[in-house]
Write an enzyme that holds these catalytic residues in place. Structure first.
Site, short mmCIF file in Angstrom:
data_model
loop_
_atom_site.label_atom_id
_atom_site.label_comp_id
_atom_site.label_asym_id
_atom_site.label_seq_id
_atom_site.Cartn_x
_atom_site.Cartn_y
_atom_site.Cartn_z
N THR A 80 3.58 -0.78 7.14
CA THR A 80 3.10 -2.10 6.78
C THR A 80 3.90 -3.14 7.53
O THR A 80 4.91 -2.83 8.15
CB THR A 80 3.21 -2.30 5.24
OG1 THR A 80 2.67 -3.57 4.88
CG2 THR A 80 4.65 -2.24 4.78
N CYS A 81 3.43 -4.39 7.49
CA CYS A 81 4.13 -5.48 8.19
C CYS A 81 3.62 -6.79 7.62
O CYS A 81 3.35 -6.88 6.43
CB CYS A 81 3.90 -5.38 9.70
SG CYS A 81 2.17 -5.49 10.20
N GLY A 82 3.47 -7.82 8.45
CA GLY A 82 2.96 -9.09 7.97
C GLY A 82 1.45 -9.12 7.84
O GLY A 82 0.91 -9.59 6.83
N GLY A 123 -0.62 -6.32 9.53
CA GLY A 123 -1.21 -5.09 10.04
C GLY A 123 -1.15 -4.91 11.54
O GLY A 123 -1.83 -4.04 12.07
N TRP A 176 1.44 -7.49 4.30
CA TRP A 176 2.04 -8.48 3.39
C TRP A 176 1.16 -9.70 3.18
O TRP A 176 1.26 -10.37 2.15
CB TRP A 176 3.42 -8.91 3.88
CG TRP A 176 4.19 -9.56 2.79
CD1 TRP A 176 4.51 -10.88 2.64
CD2 TRP A 176 4.72 -8.90 1.62
NE1 TRP A 176 5.20 -11.10 1.47
CE2 TRP A 176 5.34 -9.89 0.83
CE3 TRP A 176 4.72 -7.58 1.18
CZ2 TRP A 176 5.97 -9.59 -0.38
CZ3 TRP A 176 5.34 -7.28 -0.02
CH2 TRP A 176 5.95 -8.28 -0.78
#
Length: 284
Positions: free
Chosen positions: A242-244, A246, A271
């Site tokens: 995951t990240c900010g 995708g 996120w």
């Protein structure tokens, strides 16, 4: 003779040697977050690898979703990619202008829709420039559309429901590519309106730790393994990244693929979705 890309990465040497191959398609996937105020498409027109088409992850996306650059449907993806002149039997090499972030996202997108003959240019456009490789400017002539059949591979994709269920089951390890400050809530999110913190039980590994600082190429496998293990990841267990929003999560998936972990899933909403809700659990 047709030569498949050697794994998930290719060097500038490999790409320049195969640029003229009739079944090779080169894709410029350069992307910037809005707060950087940079125009990726204009930079493409200014200079790109000869013959490269531009893949806009905000355009080739689910335009009905309130979340940024979510995956489109298979029909939409097939129509858009075919419109770029990429067909079912083509080999694809993707590059971008910075840290291979968006190129990894597009690499994952192709794989998530069943197209495995895809690789990322190691070091991206900066490495291509540094090695003195050829460039061209302007908009290339529209390619002839080709048939691209998108077949969703759901094992490589995670949605909100799956991530919520995983908070309880802990079946998959969750690896977060954002900066550590964003992970622990000491650094502001670049998108407004998001809560601070991380998903319960997730691990932190900022994506930029996977690159050689001197040239932006991916670390060699032995060093990659050490970085993942230092983050607390068990390479023998399932992983979702995951990240900010995708995008950089796919960098983690690319690096893990290089280590033989080929079924790593990406949480597309990341996120922006999780931290933008008031009903999702968060840790600091």
């Amino acid at each position: 003779m047709r030569t498949a890309p050697p794994g998930p990465l290719v060097s500038t040497e490999w790409l320049v040697a195969h640029l003229g191959d009739p079944d090779l398609r080169v894709v410029d996937a350069t992307f910037y977050l809005p707060h950087l105020n940079r125009d990726a498409r204009a930079e493409y027109r200014e200079a790109h690898i000869p013959g490269a088409v531009f893949f806009d992850i905000d355009e080739i996306a689910d335009r009905k979703s309130p979340l940024p650059h979510m995956l489109p449907t298979a029909e939409e993806l097939g129509r858009a990619v075919g419109g770029l002149g990429i067909g079912d039997g083509d080999r694809v090499v993707v590059y971008a202008a910075r840290f291979m972030i968006a190129s990894a996202r597009v690499w994952w997108t192709f794989r998530a829709f069943g197209h495995d003959t895809v690789a990322v240019l190691d070091g991206g456009l900066p490495a291509w420039r540094a090695d003195g490789r050829p460039l061209e400017s302007g908009q290339i002539a529209p390619p002839s559309p080709r048939r691209f059949t998108a077949r969703p591979r759901t094992a490589l994709l995670r949605d909100l429901a799956a991530m919520l269920a995983n908070v309880d089951s802990r079946h998959e390890q969750v690896l977060d590519a954002r900066s550590h400050g964003r992970f622990v809530g000491t650094e502001s999110e670049p998108r407004p309106g998001l809560r601070a913190g991380h998903m319960p039980g997730s691990l932190s590994l900022p994506y930029d730790r996977l690159f050689r600082p001197e040239d932006g190429t991916l670390l060699p496998p032995d060093r990659l393994r050490s970085v993942f293990e230092a983050a607390g990841l068990d390479l023998a267990r399932p992983v979702a990244t995951t990240c900010g929003s995708g995008v950089s999560a796919a960098v983690l998936a690319l690096a893990l693929h290089r280590l033989g972990c080929t079924e790593v899933a990406v949480y597309d909403g990341s996120w922006t979705e999780w931290g933008g809700r008031d009903d999702t659990p968060i840790e600091l």
